[in-house]
Design a protein around this motif. Structure first.
Motif, PDB file in Angstrom:
ATOM      1  N   ARG A  95       0.832  -1.213   0.000  1.00 40.25           N
ATOM      2  CA  ARG A  95       0.000   0.000   0.000  1.00 40.25           C
ATOM      3  C   ARG A  95       0.868   1.265   0.000  1.00 40.25           C
ATOM      4  NH1 ARG A  95      -5.382  -0.150   1.328  1.00 40.25           N
ATOM      5  NH2 ARG A  95      -5.160   1.785   2.491  1.00 40.25           N
ATOM      6  N   MET A 118       1.809   1.953  -3.479  1.00 42.47           N
ATOM      7  CA  MET A 118       0.685   2.556  -4.209  1.00 42.47           C
ATOM      8  C   MET A 118       0.324   3.952  -3.702  1.00 42.47           C
ATOM      9  SD  MET A 118      -0.096   0.739  -6.685  1.00 42.47           S
ATOM     10  CE  MET A 118      -1.449   1.725  -7.317  1.00 42.47           C
ATOM     11  N   LEU A 167      -1.115   4.554  -0.720  1.00 41.08           N
ATOM     12  CA  LEU A 167      -2.406   4.450  -0.033  1.00 41.08           C
ATOM     13  C   LEU A 167      -2.295   4.589   1.491  1.00 41.08           C
ATOM     14  CD1 LEU A 167      -3.983   1.558  -2.143  1.00 41.08           C
ATOM     15  CD2 LEU A 167      -4.684   3.943  -2.146  1.00 41.08           C
ATOM     16  N   THR A 204      -1.667   8.538  -5.538  1.00 40.12           N
ATOM     17  CA  THR A 204      -1.915   7.167  -5.978  1.00 40.12           C
ATOM     18  C   THR A 204      -2.131   7.062  -7.492  1.00 40.12           C
ATOM     19  OG1 THR A 204      -2.882   6.670  -3.843  1.00 40.12           O
ATOM     20  CG2 THR A 204      -3.413   5.179  -5.637  1.00 40.12           C
ATOM     21  N   HIS A 205      -2.983   7.945  -8.043  1.00 37.60           N
ATOM     22  CA  HIS A 205      -3.295   7.806  -9.467  1.00 37.60           C
ATOM     23  C   HIS A 205      -2.087   8.082 -10.346  1.00 37.60           C
ATOM     24  CE1 HIS A 205      -3.702  12.188 -10.381  1.00 37.60           C
ATOM     25  NE2 HIS A 205      -3.916  12.246  -9.089  1.00 37.60           N
ATOM     26  N   SER A 234       0.079   4.867 -10.310  1.00 37.68           N
ATOM     27  CA  SER A 234      -0.429   3.817 -11.183  1.00 37.68           C
ATOM     28  C   SER A 234      -0.122   4.171 -12.639  1.00 37.68           C
ATOM     29  CB  SER A 234      -1.924   3.595 -10.943  1.00 37.68           C
ATOM     30  OG  SER A 234      -2.696   4.404 -11.768  1.00 37.68           O
ATOM     31  N   TYR A 246      -1.877  -2.943  -9.746  1.00 37.09           N
ATOM     32  CA  TYR A 246      -2.079  -3.336  -8.348  1.00 37.09           C
ATOM     33  C   TYR A 246      -3.156  -4.409  -8.264  1.00 37.09           C
ATOM     34  CZ  TYR A 246      -3.304  -2.469  -3.364  1.00 37.09           C
ATOM     35  OH  TYR A 246      -3.573  -2.563  -2.028  1.00 37.09           O
ATOM     36  N   PRO A 285      -4.860  -6.015  -5.269  1.00 41.70           N
ATOM     37  CA  PRO A 285      -4.870  -5.867  -3.810  1.00 41.70           C
ATOM     38  C   PRO A 285      -5.336  -7.120  -3.089  1.00 41.70           C
ATOM     39  CG  PRO A 285      -6.800  -4.826  -4.738  1.00 41.70           C
ATOM     40  CD  PRO A 285      -5.989  -5.312  -5.895  1.00 41.70           C
ATOM     41  N   GLY A 295     -10.444  -6.302  -4.330  1.00 39.30           N
ATOM     42  CA  GLY A 295     -10.881  -4.932  -4.650  1.00 39.30           C
ATOM     43  C   GLY A 295     -11.668  -4.795  -5.939  1.00 39.30           C
ATOM     44  N   LEU A 331     -14.844  -4.009  -8.158  1.00 35.86           N
ATOM     45  CA  LEU A 331     -16.012  -3.137  -7.966  1.00 35.86           C
ATOM     46  C   LEU A 331     -17.273  -3.949  -8.277  1.00 35.86           C
ATOM     47  CD1 LEU A 331     -14.798   0.280  -9.394  1.00 35.86           C
ATOM     48  CD2 LEU A 331     -14.439  -0.754  -7.169  1.00 35.86           C
ATOM     49  N   PHE A 350      -7.719   3.539 -17.373  1.00 38.05           N
ATOM     50  CA  PHE A 350      -7.560   4.950 -17.028  1.00 38.05           C
ATOM     51  C   PHE A 350      -6.123   5.281 -16.618  1.00 38.05           C
ATOM     52  CE2 PHE A 350     -12.177   4.622 -16.627  1.00 38.05           C
ATOM     53  CZ  PHE A 350     -12.540   5.720 -17.384  1.00 38.05           C
ATOM     54  N   ALA A 351      -5.354   4.247 -16.295  1.00 39.93           N
ATOM     55  CA  ALA A 351      -3.961   4.500 -15.922  1.00 39.93           C
ATOM     56  C   ALA A 351      -3.031   4.438 -17.128  1.00 39.93           C
ATOM     57  CB  ALA A 351      -3.517   3.480 -14.870  1.00 39.93           C
ATOM     58  N   ALA A 365      -5.451  -5.240 -13.671  1.00 39.98           N
ATOM     59  CA  ALA A 365      -4.109  -4.678 -13.500  1.00 39.98           C
ATOM     60  C   ALA A 365      -3.339  -4.713 -14.814  1.00 39.98           C
ATOM     61  CB  ALA A 365      -3.356  -5.448 -12.414  1.00 39.98           C
ATOM     62  N   THR A 418      -3.790  -1.848 -17.314  1.00 40.14           N
ATOM     63  CA  THR A 418      -3.111  -0.568 -17.115  1.00 40.14           C
ATOM     64  C   THR A 418      -1.817  -0.493 -17.924  1.00 40.14           C
ATOM     65  OG1 THR A 418      -1.758  -1.317 -15.250  1.00 40.14           O
ATOM     66  CG2 THR A 418      -3.941  -0.464 -14.725  1.00 40.14           C
TER      67      THR A 418
END
Lengths: 300, 232
Positions: B46, B49, B51, B71-72, B75, B81, B83, B87, B89, B103-104, B147, B150
């Motif tokens: 973390r 990252m 976090l 963090t962003h 990445s 990552y 996790p 993690g 969604l 998005f990364a 991951a 990205t």
């Protein structure tokens, strides 16, 4: 007072008129609640200054028209942008420091609302102001026995338009994916390249902008004064809470509440209708505190 | 060194959780981060990252200094990552979860990389399924696919085999090995299973009480060290 003074018996034509007034009320409550829905639903922030964003939208419209002679329709998008920008400043300067402390957010946004009300009162005075709308919005449209002021049809259409726009933004755009990702899990969203702080700022700005444009719309309907926000924000909060902080929840709740209010007040009167409506909402929330569509008890 | 931490101290609130950490991973290598529960393995990941509340010291990802990056930005610098707890969604579909990873990307490309679909045929067939309804092993595959989307240089895998059915563990292990050997990704892997670490890694660090207690190439991970730091 006899029963007959209190109770209006059913008659088809005025009842249909009442249903149409209900739709119009629903669209006003919906527009007032839309920005609040976005801000509460996505960020979990209870924005006590929402009514004052509405008020600012109305005053910006008045300023543009009174001092610069702008036509009313042009004032609508400008109010959206200006109040959106003010909202963004509030988020950057204040709210983003308080995300971990929801109660403080409540207090801070209430403070912001007081500052807005007093600033407007200091600058422009407390007396009511009026807006001039285009001629074609002053007419009343007559269909058989039904009479509808055209500005109410205009607001109804604009309300649906804004819901549609918000839906597109949230569910069909890249920005919407980012918003919904941050909403579900802020850390995960950040871990995949999403600048959650920027997303929060823009979301708050968009919600404030919606309040601004609704204030501009209401200015065509009613008088403008520094405390006017209060008159909209109670219903707006009820719509948001009953709708569970979701876009379609608010849409449905505003429709149901508007119609129920209008039907109750047809049979009785406005005050009693408001009382019945509020009692029904309290009972409803007792059994479904998560709102109308939200499936689980999961709450922020 | 593709990833390098120099004298890093990491805080939750005002409390330092990790102290004076020096770790580096060579390009294309796999580093195993070992230790008992609660010694700081997840906090190390973390911290990489960004976090934790804050960190001091110095950190580089692929030559880029990221000590003060959010963090962003980390990445986007090339860290994928995976996790602990995965993690995922739950309200997003499988497809949306994978696209979240894009998005990364530096190239702004918003499509699912072919590699994700090829590695995980189950995901390819269930792109429109709600991620919340997937099993643990499937969610782990989804977390890896996300991951990979990205376009990372380094993958951080935090206990990838934890809480997964034994028959799926083999599969996940094979995937991780392939990502390292064939795709050439650099890995940081936290593990409780010594066997898995020995099979996958080039080097190891052992953590104890928020510090690094032992380090070396994987051949130096003797049973004596395992007994001292890892046996319950």
């Amino acid at each position: 007072m006899s029963v007959h003074d209190f109770w209006t018996p059913f008659a088809l034509e005025p009842f249909i008129n009442a249903l149409i007034i209900g739709l119009s009320l629903a669209s006003i409550w919906l527009v007032a609640a839309l920005g609040l829905t976005i801000i509460y639903g996505t960020m979990g922030v209870i924005n006590m200054a929402h009514g004052e964003f509405i008020m600012l939208g109305a005053y910006i419209t008045w300023i543009l028209q009174y001092f610069l002679g702008f036509p009313w329709l042009l004032c609508l998008p400008i109010s959206f942008v200006v109040v959106g920008f003010i909202g963004w400043l509030v988020e950057r300067g204040l709210i983003r420091h308080l995300y971990e402390r929801p109660l403080d957010t409540l207090l801070a946004t209430w403070g912001v609302s007081l500052v807005f009300i007093q600033s407007i009162r200091l600058i422009f005075g407390g007396e009511p102001q009026y807006i001039d709308t285009p001629e074609w919005l002053k007419s009343v449209i007559e269909i058989g026995f039904v009479y509808i002021p055209s500005i109410r049809i205009f607001i109804f259409g604009l309300a649906l338009g804004l819901v549609g726009l918000t839906w597109l933004l949230l569910y069909k755009s890249n920005f919407g994916v980012q918003v919904r990702a941050v909403m579900q899990n802020r850390e995960m969203a950040a871990s995949f390249g999403i600048n959650s702080s920027k997303v929060y700022g823009l979301t708050f700005a968009y919600g404030a902008g919606l309040a601004g444009i609704s204030g501009a719309m209401f200015s065509g309907l009613k008088t403008i004064f520094p405390d006017m926000g209060l008159g909209y924000v109670v219903e707006a909060f009820l719509v948001v809470v009953t709708g569970g902080g979701e876009l379609f929840g608010s849409l449905a709740t505003a429709g149901i509440m508007g119609e129920m209010f209008s039907i109750f007040s047809y049979f009785t009167n406005d005050t009693f209708a408001r009382f019945v409506l509020f009692v029904l909402i309290v009972i409803f929330l007792r059994f479904r505190p998560q709102g109308i569509f939200t499936p689980s008890m999961a709450r922020r | 060194m593709l990833l390098e931490l120099k004298d890093v101290t990491s805080f939750y609130g005002k409390t330092p959780i990790l102290q004076n950490i020096d770790v580096g991973v060579e390009d294309g290598h796999c580093l195993a981060v070992l230790g008992r529960n609660g010694v700081g393995k997840t906090t190390l990941v973390r911290t990489i990252m960004g976090l934790t509340t804050r960190m001091t010291g110095e950190m580089h990802i692929a030559g880029e200094e990221v000590t003060n990056s959010q963090t962003h930005e980390r990445s986007a610098a090339g860290v994928g990552y995976i996790p602990q707890g995965r993690g995922i969604l739950p309200k997003f579909t499988v497809k949306e979860n994978i696209l979240l990873g894009t998005f990364a990307r530096a190239d702004n490309q918003r499509s699912i990389p072919d590699m994700c679909l090829e590695l995980f045929p189950y995901l390819a067939e269930n792109l429109d399924k709600r991620a919340g309804t997937l099993s643990g092993g499937q969610q782990q595959q989804l977390a890896i696919a996300r991951a990979l989307a990205t376009d990372p240089k380094i993958l951080l895998l935090d206990e990838p085999t934890e809480g997964i059915q034994p028959n799926i563990v083999q599969e996940i292990e094979a995937t991780i090995l392939r990502l390292n050997k064939e795709v050439g990704l650099t890995l940081v892997l936290t593990e409780q299973h010594i066997r898995v670490a020995r099979e996958l890694s080039h080097a190891f660090v052992i953590m104890d009480n928020g510090r690094i207690a032992e380090r070396g190439v994987i051949g130096e991970l003797t049973d004596e060290i395992v007994d001292k730091y890892l046996t319950l």
